[in-house]
Design a protein around this motif. Structure first.
Motif, PDB file in Angstrom:
ATOM      1  N   GLY B  74       0.860  -1.244   0.010  1.00 32.08           N
ATOM      2  CA  GLY B  74      -0.100  -0.001  -0.045  1.00 32.08           C
ATOM      3  C   GLY B  74       0.718   1.379   0.017  1.00 32.08           C
ATOM      4  N   TRP B  75       0.263   2.352  -0.205  1.00 33.34           N
ATOM      5  CA  TRP B  75       0.666   3.782  -0.137  1.00 33.34           C
ATOM      6  C   TRP B  75       0.454   4.544   0.998  1.00 33.34           C
ATOM      7  CZ3 TRP B  75       4.704   5.369  -3.610  1.00 33.34           C
ATOM      8  CH2 TRP B  75       4.905   4.272  -4.565  1.00 33.34           C
ATOM      9  N   ALA B  76       1.075   5.674   1.485  1.00 34.08           N
ATOM     10  CA  ALA B  76       0.379   6.482   2.543  1.00 34.08           C
ATOM     11  C   ALA B  76       0.244   7.698   1.568  1.00 34.08           C
ATOM     12  CB  ALA B  76       1.381   6.509   3.680  1.00 34.08           C
ATOM     13  N   SER B  77      -0.595   8.691   1.915  1.00 32.04           N
ATOM     14  CA  SER B  77      -0.529  10.228   1.582  1.00 32.04           C
ATOM     15  C   SER B  77      -0.810  11.103   2.586  1.00 32.04           C
ATOM     16  CB  SER B  77      -1.839  10.226   0.403  1.00 32.04           C
ATOM     17  OG  SER B  77      -1.477   9.621  -0.525  1.00 32.04           O
ATOM     18  N   LEU B  78       0.044  12.334   2.156  1.00 26.89           N
ATOM     19  CA  LEU B  78      -0.061  13.575   3.017  1.00 26.89           C
ATOM     20  C   LEU B  78      -0.788  14.650   2.459  1.00 26.89           C
ATOM     21  CD1 LEU B  78       3.295  12.975   5.018  1.00 26.89           C
ATOM     22  CD2 LEU B  78       0.741  12.403   5.609  1.00 26.89           C
ATOM     23  N   PRO B  79      -2.133  14.541   1.972  1.00 29.43           N
ATOM     24  CA  PRO B  79      -2.726  15.691   1.024  1.00 29.43           C
ATOM     25  C   PRO B  79      -2.321  16.882   1.536  1.00 29.43           C
ATOM     26  CG  PRO B  79      -4.299  14.483   1.945  1.00 29.43           C
ATOM     27  CD  PRO B  79      -3.184  13.662   2.322  1.00 29.43           C
ATOM     28  N   GLU B  80      -1.835  17.840   0.687  1.00 28.05           N
ATOM     29  CA  GLU B  80      -1.828  19.308   1.123  1.00 28.05           C
ATOM     30  C   GLU B  80      -2.885  19.924   1.798  1.00 28.05           C
ATOM     31  OE1 GLU B  80      -0.456  21.343  -2.247  1.00 28.05           O
ATOM     32  OE2 GLU B  80      -0.162  23.224  -1.121  1.00 28.05           O
TER      33      GLU B  80
END
Lengths: 87, 166
Positions: B74-80
């Protein structure tokens, strides 16, 4: 943590999960890309599970289901404690 | 993460590493051979990333980028819209002093040409392998004394020795 000593993988209770052995003495250069979780062995075509991408509990579950499952283990993976005194 | 060489070192004489002239002079006065070496940082031991702040909780976190792979798939995201980027950062894997850029090897008394010696604290920064976001660097080594220099057995730093298949 899983311990490797005398080519045996044991859990934290000392229970033997698997004996590491390969009749073809395969190294990581003998593996080709397979699935998301495993490589394919070029010598025998069996899947070789990439433990870099597995939780300790997933490794234990895999070996409980199939003690003959082939594994690729990175000596630097902190999940494993390797006893070098026997090498 | 430390990497220790896998080599029968029990019967090898040891080479110490010192970081002060007082220590150098103490050993030199007793007849030890002293080898000075510059500490050169290895670019391969740097990791880059950013400090982010959670806009809702105010908590700060460090990540390699806004979108990065996870070890267990999987992936992790830190959206703006949720995370504010504070600043880019760089970190060095091995602890090094900012005060001095040199160290010295202290050889055992009367080293013999061709003698294998165990170096317990490597001055050189050697990247052996990487394991996900961890940099694996050598901390010790084995070298042969040739009468003027230590020639390290670099094959012991081989990352291919890092895997077991079975």
């Amino acid at each position: 943590m899983l311990r490797i000593r005398n080519n045996q993988i044991t859990d934290d209770k000392g229970r033997v999960l698997k004996t590491l052995s390969c009749p073809f003495k395969v190294s990581d250069s003998d593996l080709r890309a397979g699935t998301d979780l495993s490589f394919e062995c070029k010598k025998c075509s069996r899947p070789v599970y990439d433990t870099d991408r597995m939780h300790e509990i997933e490794i234990v579950d895999l070996l409980n289901a199939d003690p003959n499952a082939c594994l690729k283990i990175n000596r630097l993976n902190p999940i494993f404690s390797i006893d070098h005194s026997q090498e | 993460m430390d990497f220790n060489v896998n080599y029968p070192c029990r019967n090898l004489r040891g080479v110490k590493t010192v970081f002060s002239l007082d220590d150098v002079n103490e050993y030199a006065s007793k007849g030890h051979v002293v080898l000075f070496e510059k500490i050169k940082l290895n670019n391969k031991l740097y990791s880059t990333g950013f400090i982010f702040r959670d806009r809702e909780t105010g908590e700060y976190t460090q990540a390699e980028s806004r979108h990065f792979p996870l070890q267990y798939r999987g992936w992790a995201s830190l959206p703006e819209e949720e995370f504010e980027e504070i600043c880019p950062v760089r970190s060095y894997a091995r602890k090094r002093s900012l005060s001095i850029d040199w160290a010295a090897y202290i050889l055992p008394i009367d080293p013999q040409k061709g003698e294998e010696l165990y170096v317990e604290d490597l001055i050189e920064d050697v990247l052996v392998a990487e394991f996900w976001s961890s940099k694996i660097y050598a901390v010790d080594g084995v070298a042969v004394w040739d009468g003027t220099a230590l020639n390290f057995k670099r094959e012991l730093f081989d990352s291919r020795k890092c895997h077991i298949v079975g």
